[in-house]
Design a protein around this motif. Sequence first.
Motif, PDB file in Angstrom:
ATOM      1  N   ILE A  74       0.837  -1.205   0.000  1.00  0.00           N
ATOM      2  CA  ILE A  74       0.000   0.000   0.000  1.00  0.00           C
ATOM      3  C   ILE A  74       0.867   1.248   0.000  1.00  0.00           C
ATOM      4  O   ILE A  74       0.615   2.209  -0.733  1.00  0.00           O
ATOM      5  N   THR A  82     -10.338   4.364   3.847  1.00  0.00           N
ATOM      6  CA  THR A  82      -9.848   3.732   2.611  1.00  0.00           C
ATOM      7  C   THR A  82      -8.608   2.890   2.880  1.00  0.00           C
ATOM      8  O   THR A  82      -8.494   1.751   2.409  1.00  0.00           O
ATOM      9  N   THR A  83      -7.677   3.447   3.653  1.00  0.00           N
ATOM     10  CA  THR A  83      -6.440   2.725   3.960  1.00  0.00           C
ATOM     11  C   THR A  83      -6.717   1.497   4.812  1.00  0.00           C
ATOM     12  O   THR A  83      -6.149   0.420   4.574  1.00  0.00           O
ATOM     13  N   ARG A 102      -9.415  -0.238   4.960  1.00  0.00           N
ATOM     14  CA  ARG A 102     -10.053  -1.259   4.117  1.00  0.00           C
ATOM     15  C   ARG A 102      -9.008  -1.988   3.283  1.00  0.00           C
ATOM     16  O   ARG A 102      -9.037  -3.227   3.168  1.00  0.00           O
ATOM     17  N   SER A 103      -8.070  -1.244   2.701  1.00  0.00           N
ATOM     18  CA  SER A 103      -7.010  -1.863   1.902  1.00  0.00           C
ATOM     19  C   SER A 103      -6.125  -2.765   2.754  1.00  0.00           C
ATOM     20  O   SER A 103      -5.709  -3.842   2.324  1.00  0.00           O
ATOM     21  N   HIS A 110      -4.996  -1.534  -8.187  1.00  0.00           N
ATOM     22  CA  HIS A 110      -5.923  -1.593  -7.052  1.00  0.00           C
ATOM     23  C   HIS A 110      -6.907  -2.759  -7.143  1.00  0.00           C
ATOM     24  O   HIS A 110      -8.018  -2.688  -6.601  1.00  0.00           O
ATOM     25  N   ASP A 168      -7.193  -5.449  -5.510  1.00  0.00           N
ATOM     26  CA  ASP A 168      -6.705  -6.133  -4.309  1.00  0.00           C
ATOM     27  C   ASP A 168      -7.385  -7.480  -4.084  1.00  0.00           C
ATOM     28  O   ASP A 168      -6.763  -8.419  -3.586  1.00  0.00           O
TER      29      ASP A 168
END
Length: 478
Positions: free
Chosen positions: A62, A206-207, A209-210, A347, A349
Amino acid sequence: MRRTFLNIVYNAVYQVFLVLVPLITVPYLSRVLGPKTYGIYSSVNNTVQFLMIFCILSLSYIGMRTISRTRTYGTPQELTEAFWGLWYFQGIAGIITILVTVLITSIFHIQYWNYLLLMVPYLISAQVDISWFFQGLADFGRVVLKNTAVKLVSVVLILLWVKSPADLWKYLLIMSVSTMLGSFVFWFDIWRYVGRPVGHFYKFKTTLRSIVILMIPQIATQIYTSLDKPLLGIFQNSTQVAFYDNSQRISNMVLGVITSISLVIMPKMASEGKDEQKVVMKKSLEATVMLGTLFAVIIMANTKQFVPFFFGQKFIPMTPLMFFFTLTIIMIPTGGVFANQFALANHRDKEYAFPVVIGAILELVLSYFLDRHFAAVGAMIAILITEFIVLILRLWVVRDGYDFKYVFHDVPKYFLLALITLIVGMVMPNFIPSAFFNMAAKSIIMLLVYLGLMFMMKFDFNEDIKQLIKNFFKRGKK
């Protein structure tokens, strides 16, 4: 193109250096510690490798991806906010992981608990590791130079202080502390690129979740790349673990070189358009397959002489293991082209996660049935089947993002070259009394055979290599 090539070289050196210290010391340690004690180290080390993913989370991917995009399209202030806001996740996760590890090992005295405590600096190294920031900036030379001195000092200390199986604790402490210091050196240069710490996380939802999505494949990957050794130790003795672990060491070193291509190309892919990505993917795949097949067949042809020369006579039973483990040098980096370079860069993922989750489940099932009956051989069969299935899935889940015929046009030819080169190496007699010089001569001859056949055939990649060499020498004359 030359900058990308230099970054590949720099990062290849860095990745090799991460495994170079144990590789250099293996001939010494395998004789000093012996298979049984070395097997204990393997179980402890790979358990800690699994715990490290909870310290660093998924920031290696990330962070690299985010910093690359911010460097290209953002402002200096946005770069500062991205760095600090991402590292906060890593810092907090590291504290929690270290505290939980120390408490559990100290209270419950699990197997090898005292050795696990000596490896706590390893966890700290993962917590403070910000190499992803410099990789995102494509500043690989700085990463390499800063770590070299620290790693060399650890080699000297090992040779001076580790003299018998009773000195295992010294070896663990030297390795863990040197790795920790190697991670801290990155912080000396961070102020050249970012400002003061900010007071918030980077795009928290967002981070997060990633991180959650990518943590799943990280854990899954570690199940069949790190926990496979402790798992084998449950069903077999530490000697079998030592045979299994050491049989992968040379392959892992070569993998560090080849996968460095993915680590360098991924930020480039993240900042390119779709049309450019297709061309980059084809060239990257060909470079990966070429290097993978070349290294694999050279190691295969030398395995019989290499094992007793490098590891010692006690490790001869692991010779067939090392021979077949070299297949991972081809499978893992090839899958990485589609996973690390394409899926992560775009992205995707979930597509990145799916193959390794399936691989982890498959590895656990296969290990349960094969490890207890076939020991290290069973563990090897389990991992090879797993890596093959993961490779197929990685190609399949992103099949809509590339043209299979275009990307794989020349790949079968590389396998033909590898097969011919392997036959040459296997039938070649040992014409030099010295094992070292005989292996060196055989490797050089195989290299010349492979490259000679490669340039006799009409590969698109040949022109790129010729142009790269011409540009390199033109720059050197200026």
